[in-house]
Design an enzyme around this catalytic site. Sequence first.
Site, PDB file in Angstrom:
ATOM      1  CB  SER A   7      -0.896   0.011   1.244  1.00  0.00           C
ATOM      2  OG  SER A   7      -1.392   1.321   1.443  1.00  0.00           O
ATOM      3  CG  HIS A  32      -3.953  -1.595  -1.417  1.00  0.00           C
ATOM      4  ND1 HIS A  32      -5.060  -2.387  -1.656  1.00  0.00           N
ATOM      5  CD2 HIS A  32      -4.296  -0.783  -0.378  1.00  0.00           C
ATOM      6  CE1 HIS A  32      -6.022  -2.071  -0.796  1.00  0.00           C
ATOM      7  NE2 HIS A  32      -5.588  -1.092  -0.011  1.00  0.00           N
ATOM      8  CG  ASP A  34      -5.062   2.402   1.267  1.00  0.00           C
ATOM      9  OD1 ASP A  34      -6.022   1.612   1.205  1.00  0.00           O
ATOM     10  OD2 ASP A  34      -3.924   2.073   1.618  1.00  0.00           O
ATOM     11  CG  MET A  36      -8.325   7.394   2.806  1.00  0.00           C
ATOM     12  SD  MET A  36      -7.350   7.558   4.318  1.00  0.00           S
ATOM     13  CE  MET A  36      -6.437   6.024   4.285  1.00  0.00           C
ATOM     14  CG  HIS A  65      -9.288   0.129   0.041  1.00  0.00           C
ATOM     15  ND1 HIS A  65      -8.630  -0.032   1.238  1.00  0.00           N
ATOM     16  CD2 HIS A  65     -10.620   0.113   0.343  1.00  0.00           C
ATOM     17  CE1 HIS A  65      -9.507  -0.140   2.214  1.00  0.00           C
ATOM     18  NE2 HIS A  65     -10.722  -0.036   1.708  1.00  0.00           N
ATOM     19  CG  MET A  67     -11.180   3.342   2.642  1.00  0.00           C
ATOM     20  SD  MET A  67      -9.618   3.308   3.525  1.00  0.00           S
ATOM     21  CE  MET A  67      -8.510   3.320   2.147  1.00  0.00           C
ATOM     22  CG  MET A 136     -11.554  -2.679   5.831  1.00  0.00           C
ATOM     23  SD  MET A 136     -10.106  -2.313   4.810  1.00  0.00           S
ATOM     24  CE  MET A 136      -9.038  -1.453   5.977  1.00  0.00           C
ATOM     25  CG  ASP A 174      -6.101  -2.765   3.602  1.00  0.00           C
ATOM     26  OD1 ASP A 174      -4.991  -2.498   4.087  1.00  0.00           O
ATOM     27  OD2 ASP A 174      -6.738  -1.978   2.872  1.00  0.00           O
TER      28      ASP A 174
HETATM   29  C1  DX5 Z   1      -6.099   1.590   5.966  1.00  0.00           C
HETATM   30  C2  DX5 Z   1      -5.699   1.281   4.552  1.00  0.00           C
HETATM   31  C3  DX5 Z   1      -4.594   0.304   4.457  1.00  0.00           C
HETATM   32  C4  DX5 Z   1      -3.288   0.778   5.038  1.00  0.00           C
HETATM   33  C5  DX5 Z   1      -2.581  -0.415   5.590  1.00  0.00           C
HETATM   34  O1  DX5 Z   1      -7.165   2.450   5.925  1.00  0.00           O
HETATM   35  O2  DX5 Z   1      -6.802   0.735   3.853  1.00  0.00           O
HETATM   36  O3  DX5 Z   1      -4.397  -0.129   3.111  1.00  0.00           O
HETATM   37  O4  DX5 Z   1      -2.461   1.438   4.100  1.00  0.00           O
HETATM   38  O5  DX5 Z   1      -1.465  -0.017   6.271  1.00  0.00           O
HETATM   39  P1  DX5 Z   1      -0.717  -0.940   7.329  1.00  0.00           P
HETATM   40  O6  DX5 Z   1      -0.269  -2.169   6.565  1.00  0.00           O
HETATM   41  O7  DX5 Z   1       0.407  -0.096   7.782  1.00  0.00           O
HETATM   42  O8  DX5 Z   1      -1.700  -1.276   8.398  1.00  0.00           O
HETATM   43 ZN    ZN Z   2      -6.409  -0.274   1.786  1.00  0.00          ZN
END
Ligand code: DX5
Ligand code: ZN
Length: 215
Positions: A7, A32, A34, A36, A65, A67, A136, A174
């Site tokens: 990620s 990956h 993320d 947000m 992903h 969010m 998650m 994740d």
């Molecule tokens: C959290 C994200 C994850 C995050 C994971 O909201 O969806 O993808 O980057 O990070 P680690 O592996 O550090 O928990």
């Molecule tokens: Zn993620």
Amino acid sequence: MLQIAPSILSADFLRLGQDIEMVNRSEADWLHFDVMDGEFVPNISFGFPVMAAVSKLTTKPMDVHMMVVSPERWIGKVASLGARMMTVHQEACPHLHRTIQLIHEAGMLAGVALNPGTSISTLEEVIADVDLVLIMTVNPGFGGQKFIPSMIDKVRRTQQMIKAHNAHAIIEVDGGINPETGKQISEAGATVLVAGSNVFKSENPIETIATLRRL
Ligand code: DX5
Ligand code: ZN
């Protein structure tokens, strides 16, 4: 062998290009992203201009992903950036079945993510239609959080549900994944591990990715 999706949330954004090149050289299976919006989760990460830049450099399939609330607004945009996989949150999609259809029509694989507090029963009606279930293992919004152990049994039950429906979905996890938690959760049925801080904060990220793949 497990599939690993580093990620980039945990990458060094001042040296993002170098970190993407490191992932290119590694055995990572996907990259990956993320995304947000500060509304669905209490944080804002990065958006489409950053993804567009990374898409030009990465050689790995892009695993996006979302969010964000109403992720269906961005299906066309995510597809145009070349993403292989678009994952939306069940909690953000009142018309989940339609959203999955639209992701497929845009030429991508469709994933549905569940927050730790959301029951897998909310996926019962669409499980045969999705390509991936993202369980998650932390509450989404931040990298570097602690893995929630009760998610191991949730993955086990998700695997049973997939089997019971004769469905083809694979299980991605994740949050808080390291060699120890990754091993436990892969034994429960997860085959794709997202890893942020464990990869990017490690001394030898390429080796860490190789280790995670072989748990
Ligand atoms: C959290 C994200 C994850 C995050 C994971 O909201 O969806 O993808 O980057 O990070 P680690 O592996 O550090 O928990
Ligand atoms: Zn993620």
